[in-house]
Each structure stands twice: as C-alpha cells, then as structure tokens.
Design an enzyme around this catalytic site. Structure first.
Site, PDB file in Angstrom:
ATOM      1  N   HIS A 268       0.840  -1.209   0.000  1.00 17.74           N
ATOM      2  CA  HIS A 268       0.000   0.000   0.000  1.00 17.74           C
ATOM      3  C   HIS A 268       0.875   1.260   0.000  1.00 17.74           C
ATOM      4  O   HIS A 268       0.745   2.122  -0.873  1.00 17.74           O
ATOM      5  CB  HIS A 268      -0.907  -0.023   1.238  1.00 17.74           C
ATOM      6  CG  HIS A 268      -1.803   1.164   1.394  1.00 17.74           C
ATOM      7  ND1 HIS A 268      -3.135   1.147   1.081  1.00 17.74           N
ATOM      8  CD2 HIS A 268      -1.548   2.430   1.835  1.00 17.74           C
ATOM      9  CE1 HIS A 268      -3.673   2.344   1.320  1.00 17.74           C
ATOM     10  NE2 HIS A 268      -2.717   3.146   1.791  1.00 17.74           N
ATOM     11  N   GLU A 269       1.799   1.320   0.955  1.00 16.56           N
ATOM     12  CA  GLU A 269       2.665   2.510   1.029  1.00 16.56           C
ATOM     13  C   GLU A 269       3.567   2.577  -0.210  1.00 16.56           C
ATOM     14  O   GLU A 269       3.920   3.662  -0.666  1.00 16.56           O
ATOM     15  CB  GLU A 269       3.497   2.501   2.314  1.00 16.56           C
ATOM     16  CG  GLU A 269       2.684   2.562   3.613  1.00 16.56           C
ATOM     17  CD  GLU A 269       1.686   3.717   3.692  1.00 16.56           C
ATOM     18  OE1 GLU A 269       1.968   4.798   3.139  1.00 16.56           O
ATOM     19  OE2 GLU A 269       0.614   3.519   4.303  1.00 16.56           O
ATOM     20  N   HIS A 272       1.753   4.532  -2.761  1.00 17.81           N
ATOM     21  CA  HIS A 272       1.901   5.970  -2.487  1.00 17.81           C
ATOM     22  C   HIS A 272       3.293   6.447  -2.909  1.00 17.81           C
ATOM     23  O   HIS A 272       3.449   7.496  -3.540  1.00 17.81           O
ATOM     24  CB  HIS A 272       1.760   6.253  -0.984  1.00 17.81           C
ATOM     25  CG  HIS A 272       0.356   6.266  -0.467  1.00 17.81           C
ATOM     26  ND1 HIS A 272      -0.608   7.111  -0.947  1.00 17.81           N
ATOM     27  CD2 HIS A 272      -0.247   5.550   0.539  1.00 17.81           C
ATOM     28  CE1 HIS A 272      -1.748   6.915  -0.257  1.00 17.81           C
ATOM     29  NE2 HIS A 272      -1.547   5.960   0.634  1.00 17.81           N
ATOM     30  N   GLU A 299      -4.564   7.876  -2.616  1.00 14.61           N
ATOM     31  CA  GLU A 299      -5.089   6.647  -2.028  1.00 14.61           C
ATOM     32  C   GLU A 299      -5.398   5.627  -3.122  1.00 14.61           C
ATOM     33  O   GLU A 299      -5.224   4.427  -2.940  1.00 14.61           O
ATOM     34  CB  GLU A 299      -6.335   6.986  -1.194  1.00 14.61           C
ATOM     35  CG  GLU A 299      -6.791   5.906  -0.238  1.00 14.61           C
ATOM     36  CD  GLU A 299      -5.742   5.475   0.782  1.00 14.61           C
ATOM     37  OE1 GLU A 299      -4.722   6.171   0.970  1.00 14.61           O
ATOM     38  OE2 GLU A 299      -5.946   4.401   1.384  1.00 14.61           O
TER      39      GLU A 299
HETATM   40 ZN    ZN Z   1      -2.939   5.233   2.068  1.00 17.82          ZN
END
Ligand code: ZN
Length: 505
Positions: A268-269, A272, A299
């Site tokens: 997830h990161e 980003h 996001e």
């Molecule tokens: Zn996030």
C-alpha cells in the site's frame, strides 16, 4: 507576466523547501526520535508550519497571483499560461485565498483546540467514554461550521471542507456514488460471507520480521519503487512522506497479529511512494506540481497496488512459491487457492483500518453521512454514538461493543479533519475506474504480473496519472483517462468479478 511567473516560482521553491524540512522533522518524530525529544520537536514543527502559513497568506503572493490573472472565476490565471503553469497558479490561488479568508483569531483557536483535543481523545478512547471527548468535538464542529461560512459555498456547507482534501470534488458527486455503495455493497458482502468462511488462521502465526521485510523489499523493487530515492522504516502507523522529489520515504509495522497486515501495508505505502517518486508535470521536480494530485488520487494508487494487483491470482502465481520458501512452516499445508481466499476474506468488523475490501468503503460512507449531518446541524455531537451504532448495524451489520471500537476509533475528528474521510473510499473508486481502463487498453497485463513484471501497468499510469503531477485536479485526470466522470459501477463490477473468480477456483 514572465516576471510574475518567475517570482511565483521562487516563492514556490522556498515553500517546498520548508514543507520538505517539516516533513523530515515529522518523519524523524515518527520513526527515530528519542522520547524526550518530543517537546522541542513540537516547537520546531509549529515554528516551521507558522512560517509556511505566513508565506501562503503573504499579500505579495496575492499580488503575484493577481498579475497572473487569477481570480474567483479564473483560479488558474490567464488563458495565456500553459496547463502546468495554470496548475501551479490554481494551487497557490486556493491556498492564498483560504489563508486570507480565515482570520488569525480562528486559526489560533483551531490550533489550540485541536492540540488539546488530541490527548483528550486518546484518553477517552482508552476509557471507552465518548462523553469525555464530546466537549472537544463540539468545539471542533463549531469551528468547522464557522470555516465553511468563512470560505463560502454554493450548494452544500460540506463542500468547502471536502474541497480542502479533494480539490474539484463536490458533496453532490460524493452523495451520488456513495448512495450506490450504500445500496449495493451490503448485499454483496452478505452473499460472499454466505458462500463460505475461508480459514485464514495461517496468517496469524508467527512470521519472522526480517523475512517479511526482505520479501516486502523485493516486491517494492519489482513495483519500481526506487530505493536510491527512498527508504523503508518502521512506525506505529504506516505512512509515506516526501522529504524531497528525490527522497520519498515509507514506513510499515510488524506489530499486528496478521502477517498480511505488514505485507499489504508495505505494498500500500509502496503505491503511495511510487506515485510520489514519479509525479511530475513537465520539469516540475521540487515544485508544488511535482507531487500527487489529491488525497483520493494518492489513495487510489495505494489501493491499486495493495488490492487490485497485490491480491490478484496472477501476482501470487509469481510470488507464492517464494513466500512458501521463506515461510515453509506457516504455509506448508496452504495451497495457492487457500492463500488467496485467506488474504481476501470478507467479514463484518468494527474497525475501519482492519476492514476487508468489500466492507471498507461502508465504514467511510458512514463517516461521510455523519459528518455532513454534523455540519448542517441535523446531528449534534451528543447524539453521535447512537447515530454511529445505528449506521454500523445498517451498513455493516454489526454493533460496536463500546465507543472505543465505534465512534472513538479514528484520530481525524480530534485533529479537526472533517472532510477527509470520503477520500479513502473515493480512492477505491478512482482505482477501480482507472484499472478497468488500463486492463482494456493493455492486453496481457495478467501475464506480465505472472512474471513479476509491472512495467506495462506502470507505463499506463505514468501516461495517464503520474506525469500530470498536481498540475491537474483529480476529477479531471480521472475523466480524461477513463472518458467519463466518477462512476461507482466500476468498483462494484471489480469486486463481483474478483469474488466470483475466487469462489469458483
Ligand atoms: Zn494510504
């Protein structure tokens, strides 16, 4: 005009340097700082933030923006500017306008209230007692209602709050897509749960941290996250921050009971981080344009990698043998199908951050509904716990056993961040809508994932999203890339297909 542009670029450069210094102090605070550094560090961050605020509110900046033709009807400035320049003018016009509209008395009160509300919330959550936090929330709601009047709005008083985090998005547009989620997600979750409850207990065994970290690092490298321009550390709450265009850092945690938590928070990161490393608009390195377009677009990139790519069969056809090599004891009796069903398990739960992919957005719809009612005055903070529990039962089919697992679970309201929550679910919707187009445009995407190669996917996102940086607003990027405005059907279609395939396998 050229002179005004040069002066704006100089101011932009200084502001970005200050913001990156502030980000570095914040990163250090979350990852490395010894406990007793806290008080001075807070002063350092407050000082920097007030310098940044002053520069954004500077009448000279307003004058430069005037010279560039920026105004209420032309926030991007003169039509003679190119789109990248207009993006920069628009960003600063927004910031400068907001800083001018908020009187310093409001800013001071807001900062005082939120700094005291945070420890009050921590304590209230610990005790599970909403009434202890209520006086603070009342102040915060009042301040946010004042803010919305100060900023002004045409349609809905929630609009200015939403626009702070998702420029260009409106309450009406969110209402439209969220009511579709409200209608279609609860029965979908019910169908999936009824079809079988997969055993995910293998994820809750003891996984060696060093191996998880090494495995996560391999995946990040394959994704294209550049460790020459970034790094990964540990923190209590995972996050990604840009300390510069060429220094984008991410964190994870290995403290949660499930190995999936560490692994998918890394991915997830990583989503980003990759976006932030690649976000540019022309030659925008180190400028405001050289970062993500909005919270929800950011996001969406995280969710794309975490869920759409990272929980796909093709992805694990490549990585599962390696995962089994690293963790033979934990996975010996677990087939690829069982593994996939384990990491995508759907179950109603009270806590948003631990929610599965299907129910997650319902937790967000709930917060959006309540925030809107608080801002219009249809709901008062005293009635919030009851309204929360009622909505939870309605949407997720579960009633929290106490306020700590209900209305008090998130820090956002204590921080005054009313208007932020919708971006989490909008991120899911953006990612599904964009990914559907990427799959239609590029045949053979799945086959490339099976080789652990993501260059096709990255190439598509580079062309459609990354390269615009923040020079365009998220709704415009989405519409240009997909040929239509925000549409929740893509997300619903994606979930239906995914769980149909999982059940049939
Ligand atoms: Zn996030």
């Amino acid at each position: 005009m050229t002179d005004a542009l040069k002066r704006l670029e100089k101011k932009d450069r200084e502001l970005m340097l200050l913001e990156h210094i502030s980000a570095l102090l914040q990163w250090d605070y979350e990852t490395k700082m010894p406990p007793k550094g806290l008080s001075e560090r807070s002063q350092q961050i407050v000082l920097l933030d007030s310098l940044i605020h002053k520069k954004l509110a500077d009448p000279e900046l307003g004058k430069i923006l005037d010279d560039l033709g920026a105004g209420e009807s032309s926030p991007g400035g003169s039509a003679d500017l190119d789109p990248v320049q207009q993006g920069m003018v628009r960003s600063y016009f927004r910031e400068n306008r907001k800083s001018r509209l908020l009187p310093s008395s409001w800013v001071e009160e807001f900062s005082e209230v939120t700094s005291q509300a945070h420890p009050a919330w921590v304590q209230a959550r610990k005790e599970g007692r909403f009434s202890d936090f209520r006086p603070w929330l009342e102040k915060i709601v009042r301040l946010c209602r004042e803010k919305t009047e100060l900023f002004g709005y045409q349609d809905h008083p929630y609009d200015p709050l939403l626009d702070e985090y998702e420029p260009g998005m409106t309450t009406a547009a969110v209402d439209r897509v969220f009511s579709q989620l409200r209608r279609e997600l609860p029965p979908l979750a019910g169908e999936i749960i009824e079809a079988g409850r997969p055993d995910d207990s293998f994820l809750f065994q003891d996984y060696e941290k060093e191996k998880l970290e090494a495995f996560g690092t391999e995946i990040l490298q394959d994704m294209g996250y550049d460790f020459q321009r970034g790094r990964m550390d540990e923190s209590v709450h995972p996050f990604t921050t840009a300390v510069g265009q060429h220094d984008v850092r991410l964190t994870t945690r290995y403290t949660e009971p499930s190995a999936a938590d560490a692994l998918f928070s890394i991915i997830h990161e990583g989503g980003h981080g990759l976006y932030e490393q690649e976000a540019r608009a022309g030659d925008a390195a180190g400028t405001r344009n050289g970062s993500g377009a909005s919270q929800a677009m950011h996001e969406s990139q995280a969710r794309l990698w975490e869920n759409m790519v990272g929980k796909s069969r093709a992805f694990w056809e490549h990585y599962y043998p390696r995962f089994q090599d690293l963790f033979p004891r934990q996975t010996a009796a677990v087939s690829l199908d069982e593994f996939l069903r384990g990491i995508t398990k759907v179950a109603p739960s009270c806590i948003r951050v631990n929610a599965d992919e299907v129910t997650y957005s319902l937790h967000v719809v709930l917060r959006f509904t309540l925030e809107k009612a608080l801002i219009t005055g249809d709901l008062v903070p005293a009635d919030l716990p009851g309204a929360w529990n009622e909505q939870m039962e309605l949407l997720v089919g579960i009633t929290p056993p106490n306020d700590a697992q209900g209305v008090l679970q998130d820090m956002h309201w204590a921080a005054g961040m009313i208007g932020y929550f919708p971006t989490y679910a909008l991120g899911n919707l953006y990612s599904a809508q964009l990914y559907e187009c990427a799959l239609a445009d590029i045949p053979g995407m799945d086959a490339s994932f099976r080789r652990g190669n993501f260059s096709l996917l990255r190439g598509w996102f580079n062309a459609q999203v990354y390269r615009h940086g923040a020079s365009r607003q998220a709704p415009e990027i989405l519409e240009t890339a997909s040929g239509k405005p925000l549409d929740a059907s893509c997300f619903i279609r994606y979930l239906r297909q995914k769980y149909r395939d999982l059940l049939e396998a």
